[in-house]
Design a protein around this motif. Sequence first.
Motif, PDB file in Angstrom:
ATOM      1  N   SER A   4       4.258   4.623  -0.067  1.00  0.00           N
ATOM      2  CA  SER A   4       3.842   3.252  -0.366  1.00  0.00           C
ATOM      3  C   SER A   4       2.668   3.201  -1.332  1.00  0.00           C
ATOM      4  CB  SER A   4       3.475   2.513   0.928  1.00  0.00           C
ATOM      5  OG  SER A   4       2.397   3.166   1.579  1.00  0.00           O
ATOM      6  N   ARG A   7       3.410   3.872  -7.346  1.00  0.00           N
ATOM      7  CA  ARG A   7       4.149   2.815  -8.026  1.00  0.00           C
ATOM      8  C   ARG A   7       4.300   3.196  -9.487  1.00  0.00           C
ATOM      9  NH1 ARG A   7       5.856  -2.401  -7.910  1.00  0.00           N
ATOM     10  NH2 ARG A   7       5.551  -3.639  -9.780  1.00  0.00           N
ATOM     11  N   ARG A  30      11.170  -2.683  -2.305  1.00  0.00           N
ATOM     12  CA  ARG A  30      10.143  -2.276  -3.274  1.00  0.00           C
ATOM     13  C   ARG A  30       9.041  -3.324  -3.298  1.00  0.00           C
ATOM     14  NH1 ARG A  30       8.778  -2.102  -9.151  1.00  0.00           N
ATOM     15  NH2 ARG A  30       8.124   0.035  -9.606  1.00  0.00           N
ATOM     16  N   GLU A  31       7.825  -2.861  -3.214  1.00  0.00           N
ATOM     17  CA  GLU A  31       6.677  -3.762  -3.161  1.00  0.00           C
ATOM     18  C   GLU A  31       6.247  -4.198  -4.557  1.00  0.00           C
ATOM     19  OE1 GLU A  31       3.763  -1.417  -1.196  1.00  0.00           O
ATOM     20  OE2 GLU A  31       4.980  -1.132   0.618  1.00  0.00           O
ATOM     21  N   ASN A  32       5.840  -5.455  -4.672  1.00  0.00           N
ATOM     22  CA  ASN A  32       5.216  -5.967  -5.900  1.00  0.00           C
ATOM     23  C   ASN A  32       4.256  -7.083  -5.510  1.00  0.00           C
ATOM     24  OD1 ASN A  32       4.452  -6.792  -8.430  1.00  0.00           O
ATOM     25  ND2 ASN A  32       6.357  -7.916  -8.851  1.00  0.00           N
ATOM     26  N   PHE A  33       2.991  -6.726  -5.416  1.00  0.00           N
ATOM     27  CA  PHE A  33       1.982  -7.704  -4.990  1.00  0.00           C
ATOM     28  C   PHE A  33       1.345  -8.435  -6.171  1.00  0.00           C
ATOM     29  CE2 PHE A  33       2.390  -4.860  -1.394  1.00  0.00           C
ATOM     30  CZ  PHE A  33       2.449  -5.757  -0.332  1.00  0.00           C
ATOM     31  N   VAL A  38       9.183 -13.402  -3.195  1.00  0.00           N
ATOM     32  CA  VAL A  38      10.035 -12.341  -2.674  1.00  0.00           C
ATOM     33  C   VAL A  38      11.479 -12.685  -3.029  1.00  0.00           C
ATOM     34  CG1 VAL A  38      10.340 -13.403  -0.398  1.00  0.00           C
ATOM     35  CG2 VAL A  38      10.596 -10.928  -0.653  1.00  0.00           C
ATOM     36  N   ALA A 206       6.181  -9.378  -2.661  1.00  0.00           N
ATOM     37  CA  ALA A 206       4.846  -9.180  -2.083  1.00  0.00           C
ATOM     38  C   ALA A 206       4.906  -8.972  -0.576  1.00  0.00           C
ATOM     39  CB  ALA A 206       3.965 -10.378  -2.428  1.00  0.00           C
ATOM     40  N   VAL A 207       5.628  -7.943  -0.172  1.00  0.00           N
ATOM     41  CA  VAL A 207       5.731  -7.603   1.240  1.00  0.00           C
ATOM     42  C   VAL A 207       5.793  -6.084   1.349  1.00  0.00           C
ATOM     43  CG1 VAL A 207       8.256  -7.828   1.175  1.00  0.00           C
ATOM     44  CG2 VAL A 207       7.069  -7.941   3.367  1.00  0.00           C
ATOM     45  N   LYS A 208       5.124  -5.527   2.335  1.00  0.00           N
ATOM     46  CA  LYS A 208       5.160  -4.086   2.551  1.00  0.00           C
ATOM     47  C   LYS A 208       6.606  -3.654   2.789  1.00  0.00           C
ATOM     48  CE  LYS A 208       2.130  -1.649   2.889  1.00  0.00           C
ATOM     49  NZ  LYS A 208       1.470  -0.773   1.851  1.00  0.00           N
ATOM     50  N   ALA A 209       6.987  -2.554   2.176  1.00  0.00           N
ATOM     51  CA  ALA A 209       8.376  -2.121   2.272  1.00  0.00           C
ATOM     52  C   ALA A 209       8.808  -1.888   3.720  1.00  0.00           C
ATOM     53  CB  ALA A 209       8.562  -0.840   1.448  1.00  0.00           C
ATOM     54  N   ASN A 370      10.876  -9.840 -10.317  1.00  0.00           N
ATOM     55  CA  ASN A 370      11.412  -9.367  -9.045  1.00  0.00           C
ATOM     56  C   ASN A 370      12.936  -9.466  -9.022  1.00  0.00           C
ATOM     57  OD1 ASN A 370       8.870  -8.791  -8.023  1.00  0.00           O
ATOM     58  ND2 ASN A 370       8.668 -10.742  -6.941  1.00  0.00           N
TER      59      ASN A 370
END
Length: 427
Positions: A4, A7, A30-33, A38, A206-209, A370
Amino acid sequence: MYTSKTRHAFPGPEDTLRQTLPNGITVLARENFDSPSVVVEGYIEAGNEDEPHDKAGLANFATDVMERGTQHRSFEQLYEEVESVGASFGVGAGTHITSFGAKGLVEQLPLLLDVLNDVLRYPAFPVDQMEHARREILTDLREEAHDTRDMAAITFHELAYPESHPYHYNASGYPETIAAITRDDLTAFHRRYFSPQGMTLVVVGAVKAEKAVEAIAEVFGSWEATRPERVPLPTVPTLTEIAKKYVAIPEKTQSDLILGWPGPERRDPDFLTCNLANTVLGIFGMMGRLGERVRSQNGLAYYAYSRIEGGKGPGPWNVAAGVNPTNVDHAIELILEEIRRIREERIPAGELTDSKTYLTGSLPLRLETNEGVAQMLTYIERNALGLDYLQRYPTLINEITPLKAQEAVRRWLDPDHYALAIAGPPL
């Protein structure tokens, strides 16, 4: 290996979590903050391939009605609940799969998953909505029958593929098949073919995988339905003659033509090479060599380009053009000349390099959102390309030589044997 904390510019195994749930659902996250949104994308192994030929359009009809109400939400409740928070969702059938997706702010992920679960597992198939969908489909088919480009495409598939193959048929169906489909047909199709087996679900945002996988498992993990095993697709024979058909449509002033062949499957070793050659032939710049020769130099077409589809089966590799009816024969002559040239003469290194740069350079643009990342991960999983595919992609493209491109073209494009569909005004 996934971590995690890693990237990269392109999604890969280091920053994309992939897990398979006990019931067979494959989850990629896949995370994208950098964005508060989402996106959920995915597919189920159910589509036109599963419908009987005398009920062509059944899969499309079923998914259309599935969006119109569930056992827990009416049509109005479904859309009010989603749209009131600015979110969206959709479901649609294809030849081999039913795709689905949803988008919203990250705090709406539980709602998005719940709605997709409700639509995919518990559709109500309300009779009033079914009949409303039927009228819309029949209207679309009537409009399609008066569209020269649509009719050329439909006719091409009928010429290029045998009646035993799903690619022969119009995925939307035909007036007589849509008119005959009953509610029992819709419910039976859903009950028989919708299951978590082979299902893929992708979450990007924007969420933890790990949290995304947990949320999916909580909502979809109890789904235990199974579907019948699919039989292999029928063999598509090589074209050994010129299969040609003209579709006359009254009150039209333009003709549209499609000329081509069944092409390589996406998993065929030739596919990337053929895709590069196709970029030279009818994509790069102003529609490649075809656009330059047929449209720019000779002024014979409103548009002229080539395309290669790939996919699970041998999707078409064809040329499409819109021309004045008096120019049809001359346009076909020039198209075939360009097919012969790319077969007989190796693509110059500089021209090939331009198309390589286009293919590799346009890739990052497709991954800026996304949605783009989710779509790409879905595509990679669907075609078993491996999570490191995007990292390998530039090398795969750049190692294609002019000789390799010529050899692949010769295997797939035959200017003496092809399918040709033309739709235009009565002759």
